[in-house]
Design a protein around this motif. Sequence first.
Motif, PDB file in Angstrom:
ATOM      1  N   VAL A  90      34.283  43.890  49.176  1.00 28.65           N
ATOM      2  CA  VAL A  90      35.621  44.461  49.019  1.00 28.65           C
ATOM      3  C   VAL A  90      36.631  43.359  48.723  1.00 28.65           C
ATOM      4  O   VAL A  90      37.506  43.507  47.861  1.00 28.65           O
ATOM      5  CB  VAL A  90      36.027  45.255  50.280  1.00 28.65           C
ATOM      6  CG1 VAL A  90      37.476  45.721  50.176  1.00 28.65           C
ATOM      7  CG2 VAL A  90      35.102  46.444  50.475  1.00 28.65           C
ATOM      8  N   ALA A  91      36.505  42.230  49.441  1.00 29.69           N
ATOM      9  CA  ALA A  91      37.415  41.104  49.218  1.00 29.69           C
ATOM     10  C   ALA A  91      37.269  40.547  47.806  1.00 29.69           C
ATOM     11  O   ALA A  91      38.223  40.001  47.242  1.00 29.69           O
ATOM     12  CB  ALA A  91      37.157  40.019  50.255  1.00 29.69           C
ATOM     13  N   GLU A 144      32.929  31.387  47.213  1.00 29.38           N
ATOM     14  CA  GLU A 144      32.352  31.288  45.875  1.00 29.38           C
ATOM     15  C   GLU A 144      32.526  32.578  45.072  1.00 29.38           C
ATOM     16  O   GLU A 144      32.415  32.564  43.839  1.00 29.38           O
ATOM     17  CB  GLU A 144      30.862  30.925  45.948  1.00 29.38           C
ATOM     18  CG  GLU A 144      29.980  31.963  46.630  1.00 29.38           C
ATOM     19  CD  GLU A 144      29.888  31.786  48.136  1.00 29.38           C
ATOM     20  OE1 GLU A 144      28.900  32.273  48.719  1.00 29.38           O
ATOM     21  OE2 GLU A 144      30.796  31.164  48.715  1.00 29.38           O
ATOM     22  N   VAL A 145      32.833  33.686  45.749  1.00 21.89           N
ATOM     23  CA  VAL A 145      32.979  34.973  45.066  1.00 21.89           C
ATOM     24  C   VAL A 145      34.325  35.625  45.370  1.00 21.89           C
ATOM     25  O   VAL A 145      34.973  36.176  44.479  1.00 21.89           O
ATOM     26  CB  VAL A 145      31.833  35.939  45.456  1.00 21.89           C
ATOM     27  CG1 VAL A 145      32.033  37.294  44.796  1.00 21.89           C
ATOM     28  CG2 VAL A 145      30.481  35.357  45.046  1.00 21.89           C
ATOM     29  N   ALA A 146      34.749  35.581  46.625  1.00 20.21           N
ATOM     30  CA  ALA A 146      35.999  36.222  47.046  1.00 20.21           C
ATOM     31  C   ALA A 146      37.156  35.240  46.876  1.00 20.21           C
ATOM     32  O   ALA A 146      37.362  34.354  47.707  1.00 20.21           O
ATOM     33  CB  ALA A 146      35.889  36.691  48.494  1.00 20.21           C
ATOM     34  N   GLY A 150      41.748  38.508  44.457  1.00 18.09           N
ATOM     35  CA  GLY A 150      40.651  39.387  44.071  1.00 18.09           C
ATOM     36  C   GLY A 150      40.333  39.331  42.589  1.00 18.09           C
ATOM     37  O   GLY A 150      40.502  38.301  41.933  1.00 18.09           O
ATOM     38  N   ASN A 151      39.902  40.448  42.055  1.00 19.75           N
ATOM     39  CA  ASN A 151      39.553  40.569  40.638  1.00 19.75           C
ATOM     40  C   ASN A 151      40.707  41.262  39.910  1.00 19.75           C
ATOM     41  O   ASN A 151      40.885  42.484  40.063  1.00 19.75           O
ATOM     42  CB  ASN A 151      38.255  41.372  40.488  1.00 19.75           C
ATOM     43  CG  ASN A 151      37.779  41.450  39.058  1.00 19.75           C
ATOM     44  OD1 ASN A 151      38.549  41.677  38.138  1.00 19.75           O
ATOM     45  ND2 ASN A 151      36.477  41.267  38.862  1.00 19.75           N
ATOM     46  N   PRO A 152      41.512  40.525  39.153  1.00 18.98           N
ATOM     47  CA  PRO A 152      42.699  41.129  38.521  1.00 18.98           C
ATOM     48  C   PRO A 152      42.369  42.314  37.616  1.00 18.98           C
ATOM     49  O   PRO A 152      43.111  43.304  37.591  1.00 18.98           O
ATOM     50  CB  PRO A 152      43.309  39.971  37.730  1.00 18.98           C
ATOM     51  CG  PRO A 152      42.779  38.739  38.378  1.00 18.98           C
ATOM     52  CD  PRO A 152      41.397  39.093  38.850  1.00 18.98           C
ATOM     53  N   THR A 153      41.271  42.226  36.881  1.00 22.80           N
ATOM     54  CA  THR A 153      40.909  43.312  35.973  1.00 22.80           C
ATOM     55  C   THR A 153      40.545  44.572  36.748  1.00 22.80           C
ATOM     56  O   THR A 153      40.983  45.677  36.410  1.00 22.80           O
ATOM     57  CB  THR A 153      39.740  42.890  35.073  1.00 22.80           C
ATOM     58  OG1 THR A 153      40.107  41.732  34.316  1.00 22.80           O
ATOM     59  CG2 THR A 153      39.357  44.018  34.121  1.00 22.80           C
ATOM     60  N   ALA A 154      39.734  44.419  37.799  1.00 23.36           N
ATOM     61  CA  ALA A 154      39.340  45.571  38.607  1.00 23.36           C
ATOM     62  C   ALA A 154      40.556  46.196  39.276  1.00 23.36           C
ATOM     63  O   ALA A 154      40.697  47.433  39.311  1.00 23.36           O
ATOM     64  CB  ALA A 154      38.322  45.145  39.659  1.00 23.36           C
ATOM     65  N   ARG A 155      41.457  45.379  39.798  1.00 19.25           N
ATOM     66  CA  ARG A 155      42.652  45.902  40.463  1.00 19.25           C
ATOM     67  C   ARG A 155      43.568  46.616  39.466  1.00 19.25           C
ATOM     68  O   ARG A 155      44.180  47.641  39.791  1.00 19.25           O
ATOM     69  CB  ARG A 155      43.395  44.778  41.176  1.00 19.25           C
ATOM     70  CG  ARG A 155      42.586  44.145  42.305  1.00 19.25           C
ATOM     71  CD  ARG A 155      43.367  43.135  43.093  1.00 19.25           C
ATOM     72  NE  ARG A 155      44.452  43.775  43.857  1.00 19.25           N
ATOM     73  CZ  ARG A 155      45.186  43.154  44.765  1.00 19.25           C
ATOM     74  NH1 ARG A 155      44.961  41.884  45.036  1.00 19.25           N
ATOM     75  NH2 ARG A 155      46.127  43.800  45.404  1.00 19.25           N
TER      76      ARG A 155
END
Length: 271
Positions: A90-91, A144-146, A150-155
Amino acid sequence: EAARALGADIRPIASPQDALRIARQEPERQVVFFAAGFETTTAPVAALILEGLPANLYILLSGRLTWPAVAMLLDSEQPGFDALVAPGHVATVMGPEEWRFVAEQHHLPVAVAGFEADSLLAAFYSVLRQRIEGRVFLDNCYPEVAHAGGNPTARRCLHEALEVVDSNWRGIGTIPASGYALRPEYAAHDARQQFPDHADPDRRRQGEMPPGCDCARVVLGRIYPDQCRLYGAGCNPRSPVGPCMVSDEGACRIWWASGVREPAAQDAVAP
């Protein structure tokens, strides 16, 4: 299974793109994609909507936000936990800072973790050390992932395709601003709008917790899985009753798989 027995064509799929493929291959049929999940799996659904849907594809969305449920538990002053290992997946989408409120507002240790052993162990170590030393903060053990933000495109996809609404959580009730719904401009593909019989009260009752099932109390941390009235008696992996035993990720199924096969003594059950 009940719907399939009545003749419904129900197909498990691995990706929203599978629903799109089915709808395009069978344009003469109405295809309803039941999309359930949290932010991580809802973001691809939002992206699918923004890409454009064929006229015969409808979305039955049951998307939920994670942090409002945790906030509800903490606000109840009976959270059932002393520290939080927050979900790294989620993060990854929403940003680890979304969990800062746990430390800042409720003064509980909190660490974000992924699914790998090293990340989980780092998070466990972090929250235990925070508690022992008496200082709390948000620790990102999945850097390394969070990443921050977050993920700007997904948000962006979530924001443009969906709106945040009050949502019902099975066995718990309605939690304000804890769910997703299609924005009005996509109502033509909203199964709840196009098939209004879905809102029939008799059908809604089918989603209530089965009689005697204490899954809601398990999820809320009020009792341990083996303290459920049905655990190991009327409910087991071969004949599951509640969602906590149905899902491989459910607390009751995990306890059963770990070797706990007998219900706890009833006098140990929390009120």
